[in-house]
Scaffold this active site. Structure first.
Site, PDB file in Angstrom:
ATOM      1  N   ASN A  89       0.861  -1.179   0.000  1.00 43.23           N
ATOM      2  CA  ASN A  89       0.000   0.000   0.000  1.00 43.23           C
ATOM      3  C   ASN A  89       0.900   1.232   0.000  1.00 43.23           C
ATOM      4  OD1 ASN A  89      -2.416  -1.471   0.164  1.00 43.23           O
ATOM      5  ND2 ASN A  89      -2.250  -1.645   2.386  1.00 43.23           N
ATOM      6  N   GLY A  95      -4.479   3.078   1.396  1.00 46.69           N
ATOM      7  CA  GLY A  95      -4.586   2.265   2.605  1.00 46.69           C
ATOM      8  C   GLY A  95      -3.332   2.201   3.448  1.00 46.69           C
ATOM      9  N   GLN A  96      -2.288   2.971   3.063  1.00 46.84           N
ATOM     10  CA  GLN A  96      -1.067   2.921   3.874  1.00 46.84           C
ATOM     11  C   GLN A  96      -1.276   3.700   5.178  1.00 46.84           C
ATOM     12  OE1 GLN A  96       2.537   4.437   1.996  1.00 46.84           O
ATOM     13  NE2 GLN A  96       3.853   3.530   3.565  1.00 46.84           N
ATOM     14  N   SER A  97      -0.979   3.045   6.290  1.00 46.88           N
ATOM     15  CA  SER A  97      -1.128   3.699   7.597  1.00 46.88           C
ATOM     16  C   SER A  97       0.189   3.786   8.358  1.00 46.88           C
ATOM     17  CB  SER A  97      -2.166   2.952   8.441  1.00 46.88           C
ATOM     18  OG  SER A  97      -1.753   1.618   8.669  1.00 46.88           O
ATOM     19  N   HIS A 102       6.583  -1.612   3.847  1.00 50.12           N
ATOM     20  CA  HIS A 102       6.245  -2.974   4.283  1.00 50.12           C
ATOM     21  C   HIS A 102       5.484  -3.680   3.176  1.00 50.12           C
ATOM     22  CE1 HIS A 102       3.155  -0.170   5.682  1.00 50.12           C
ATOM     23  NE2 HIS A 102       2.268  -1.145   5.529  1.00 50.12           N
ATOM     24  N   LEU A 103       5.863  -4.940   3.004  1.00 48.56           N
ATOM     25  CA  LEU A 103       5.210  -5.803   2.025  1.00 48.56           C
ATOM     26  C   LEU A 103       4.271  -6.727   2.788  1.00 48.56           C
ATOM     27  CD1 LEU A 103       4.968  -6.941  -0.861  1.00 48.56           C
ATOM     28  CD2 LEU A 103       6.989  -8.355  -0.381  1.00 48.56           C
TER      29      LEU A 103
HETATM   30  P1  AMP Z   1      -0.711  -0.458   5.953  1.00 50.52           P
HETATM   31  O1  AMP Z   1      -2.121  -0.095   6.307  1.00 50.52           O
HETATM   32  O2  AMP Z   1      -0.523  -1.010   4.570  1.00 50.52           O
HETATM   33  O3  AMP Z   1       0.230   0.704   6.255  1.00 50.52           O
HETATM   34  O4  AMP Z   1      -0.304  -1.652   6.913  1.00 50.52           O
HETATM   35  C1  AMP Z   1       0.078  -1.476   8.239  1.00 50.52           C
HETATM   36  C2  AMP Z   1      -0.194  -2.773   8.933  1.00 50.52           C
HETATM   37  O5  AMP Z   1       0.492  -2.762  10.166  1.00 50.52           O
HETATM   38  C3  AMP Z   1      -1.671  -3.021   9.267  1.00 50.52           C
HETATM   39  O6  AMP Z   1      -2.101  -4.212   8.597  1.00 50.52           O
HETATM   40  C4  AMP Z   1      -1.687  -3.176  10.783  1.00 50.52           C
HETATM   41  O7  AMP Z   1      -2.586  -4.158  11.220  1.00 50.52           O
HETATM   42  C5  AMP Z   1      -0.245  -3.543  11.072  1.00 50.52           C
HETATM   43  N1  AMP Z   1       0.238  -3.211  12.398  1.00 50.52           N
HETATM   44  C6  AMP Z   1       0.062  -2.051  13.087  1.00 50.52           C
HETATM   45  N2  AMP Z   1       0.721  -2.100  14.252  1.00 50.52           N
HETATM   46  C7  AMP Z   1       1.327  -3.315  14.316  1.00 50.52           C
HETATM   47  C8  AMP Z   1       2.167  -3.970  15.281  1.00 50.52           C
HETATM   48  N3  AMP Z   1       2.522  -3.378  16.421  1.00 50.52           N
HETATM   49  N4  AMP Z   1       2.595  -5.226  15.000  1.00 50.52           N
HETATM   50  C9  AMP Z   1       2.226  -5.838  13.851  1.00 50.52           C
HETATM   51  N5  AMP Z   1       1.463  -5.261  12.893  1.00 50.52           N
HETATM   52  C10 AMP Z   1       1.021  -4.030  13.127  1.00 50.52           C
END
Ligand code: AMP
Length: 116
Positions: A89, A95-97, A102-103
């Site tokens: 993302n 959808g990137q948060s 990260h893949l």
């Molecule tokens: P994105 O929304 O593509 O940026 O993906 C970020 C991902 O990180 C989401 O799927 C979250 O569920 C995951 N995430 C957030 N905090 C953690 C954490 N502490 N350990 C593992 N995954 C996490």
């Protein structure tokens, strides 16, 4: 790129925040997503901080290949039999948060297309 002090995945890479690590190498770390969207949902991240996949590709192209190779290895370890989805993302609208590359490796169920 200099990492912001509050980068969540830099803290996981540093071991300051716990994670369920399933694979690691000199350049990448793979750990289970906290909020899994499939029976297997693993995040593969570079140890170095870059905001997204394109920035990582510009700075460290070999590490992008390393992420994909690590994901394939984890998929094998998880018994996914070559059936899985890989997702980067990029940007909030996509959808990137977390703004550390990260893949997503997702597998263990059937997926639909197009994604939501
Ligand atoms: P994105 O929304 O593509 O940026 O993906 C970020 C991902 O990180 C989401 O799927 C979250 O569920 C995951 N995430 C957030 N905090 C953690 C954490 N502490 N350990 C593992 N995954 C996490």
């Amino acid at each position: 790129m200099t990492a912001p002090d509050d980068c969540l995945f830099c803290k996981i890479v540093a071991g300051d925040i716990p994670a369920d690590v399933v694979h690691e190498s000199d350049t990448v770390l793979a750990f289970r997503d906290l909020n899994p969207q499939a029976p297997t949902h693993v995040l593969v991240v570079p140890r170095s901080h870059h905001a997204n996949a394109a920035e990582l590709a510009a700075a460290e192209p070999a590490t992008v290949a390393g992420l994909v190779a690590a994901a394939a290895r984890v998929a094998d370890d998880e018994g996914l039999d070559g059936q899985y989805r890989l997702v980067f993302n990029t940007g909030a609208d996509a959808g990137q948060s977390v703004f550390h590359t990260h893949l997503h490796l997702l597998g263990g169920r059937r997926f639909t297309w197009p994604p939501g």
